[in-house]
Design an enzyme around this catalytic site. Structure first.
Site, PDB file in Angstrom:
ATOM      1  N   ASP A 184       0.862  -1.179   0.000  1.00  0.00           N
ATOM      2  CA  ASP A 184       0.000   0.000   0.000  1.00  0.00           C
ATOM      3  C   ASP A 184       0.901   1.232   0.000  1.00  0.00           C
ATOM      4  OD1 ASP A 184      -2.436   1.538   0.267  1.00  0.00           O
ATOM      5  OD2 ASP A 184      -1.849   1.897   2.343  1.00  0.00           O
ATOM      6  N   GLU A 268      -0.822  -1.498  -5.517  1.00  0.00           N
ATOM      7  CA  GLU A 268      -1.926  -0.682  -6.024  1.00  0.00           C
ATOM      8  C   GLU A 268      -1.407   0.294  -7.069  1.00  0.00           C
ATOM      9  OE1 GLU A 268      -3.631   2.054  -3.232  1.00  0.00           O
ATOM     10  OE2 GLU A 268      -1.717   2.433  -2.246  1.00  0.00           O
ATOM     11  N   ASP A 351      -3.709   1.262   7.007  1.00  0.00           N
ATOM     12  CA  ASP A 351      -2.729   0.966   5.967  1.00  0.00           C
ATOM     13  C   ASP A 351      -2.389  -0.520   5.879  1.00  0.00           C
ATOM     14  OD1 ASP A 351      -2.596   3.683   5.331  1.00  0.00           O
ATOM     15  OD2 ASP A 351      -1.078   4.062   6.856  1.00  0.00           O
TER      16      ASP A 351
END
Length: 370
Positions: A184, A268, A351
């Site tokens: 992330d 991502e 997170d």
């Protein structure tokens, strides 16, 4: 064993005459690119072959074009041709004119001459032989391996010279490992891993902001175009260059570490252009360089036999409970750093939860494609 194309980049150490010749080749390549781009805008774009014939006539009319490396002019036309092909395919916008005020100015030369069948480029120890320039010293921290394809010579706006030697070489895949990870990306922490590891954001630009502001004020006080103005501008350029080098070094080290330690990586993807519209975060987003990081991960994974899956931008990684899949719409608020799943009562750190969801989604995508 896989074949990869790679570029070795070195600092070039040309003498005075060689610097003049490099500057001429850079300028001539830029002129040819802009000349034929102008013709294309006036009428319509022709093919590389037709423009190549016109280039031969142009060199007869403008004798000074012959002073440069001839491959530099041909490659300038090839770059223009590629730019128009990408434009027609809808990949990029309409080609733009090149300016000598660009941060970097360069030209590309080829190794092989078809007519004579000889090679124009040779590398021996810390010297390289280039067309028109002869033998030039360069700083050589590592050995150049593989078959040389071409060489790009670059002049920075801080009057430094570099070469980028493109080669084709065979590379062994890294030994397989069992570890898999989800990543992330963020601003407070550069990257948060699904195994709990966090990589701090170096915030390189922030460390040099005061110095940059001081040099900008100094530049503003100088008369534009004067010798002192040029000196101040060069000083400012050196600071920006240092920031860029530190940032790139950090990205390379982090991406290499992740590739070496993990067999499967899910990361991502972010719409950086859209995010830059946020004036409060634009500077921080530019400084963190997520796009460059993903680019480095992508080609290193391909080289070394790792699996990389990019998760869609619109995947709600922060809102989903990684334990039961419940979607909490309230987590859209960035101020929510911890939350409890009302369905399974699991407590999540924003997170870490996001990175676990990214890993799970990446494994699903991998399973569906195999």
């Amino acid at each position: 064993m896989t074949v990869r194309e790679k570029a070795y980049r070195f600092r070039l150490c040309p003498n005075k005459e060689q610097r003049i010749l490099i500057n001429k080749s850079v300028g001539c390549a830029r002129y040819v690119y802009n000349h034929f781009l102008g013709k294309a805008k006036e009428n319509e774009y022709l093919t590389y072959t037709k423009y190549s014939k016109q280039l031969t006539q142009l060199k007869k009319e403008l004798e000074w074009l012959k002073e440069s490396d001839k491959f530099a002019l041909q490659n300038a036309l090839k770059d223009l041709d590629r730019g128009f092909k990408n434009f027609f395919k809808g990949k990029y916008g309409f080609p733009k004119f090149k300016s000598k005020r660009n941060r970097k100015n360069s030209y590309r030369t080829n190794k092989f001459t078809r007519k004579s069948g000889t090679t124009n480029i040779e590398v021996k120890d810390n010297k390289i032989k280039l067309p028109k320039l002869g033998w030039i010293k360069f700083r050589k921290p590592k050995k150049v391996k593989g078959k040389i394809l071409n060489v790009t010579v670059t002049k920075s706006n801080t009057d430094k010279y570099f070469i980028s030697i493109a080669v084709k070489e065979e590379v062994e895949e890294l030994p397989k490992v069992d570890k898999q990870i989800g990543i992330d990306l963020g601003l407070k922490e550069f990257a948060i891993m699904s195994d709990g590891e966090k990589i701090a954001n170096p915030r390189v630009l922030k460390k040099y902001e005061k110095k940059i502001a001081r040099l900008n004020r100094s530049l503003a006080r100088k008369e534009k175009g004067s010798n002192n103005w040029c000196k101040a501008k060069k000083k400012l350029g050196k600071v920006y260059e240092k920031v860029a080098n530190i940032r790139l070094d950090f990205l390379h080290k982090v991406s290499t570490k992740l590739i070496e330690e993990n067999q499967f990586i899910a990361v991502e993807t972010l719409k950086v252009k859209n995010m830059l519209k946020n004036s409060k975060l634009a500077k921080s987003i530019s400084d963190v360089s997520w796009s460059k990081f993903i680019e480095l991960l992508t080609y290193k994974a391909k080289w070394y036999g790792r699996n990389l899956v990019k998760i869609d931008t619109f995947f709600a990684s922060s809102q989903l409970c990684n334990n039961c899949g419940y979607k909490n719409e309230k987590v859209k608020d960035l101020s929510v750093r911890k939350w409890e799943c009302p369905k399974c009562k699991e407590v999540h750190g924003r997170d870490i939860n996001a990175s676990l969801n990214i890993l799970n989604e990446g494994l699903k995508i991998k399973a569906s494609t195999t």
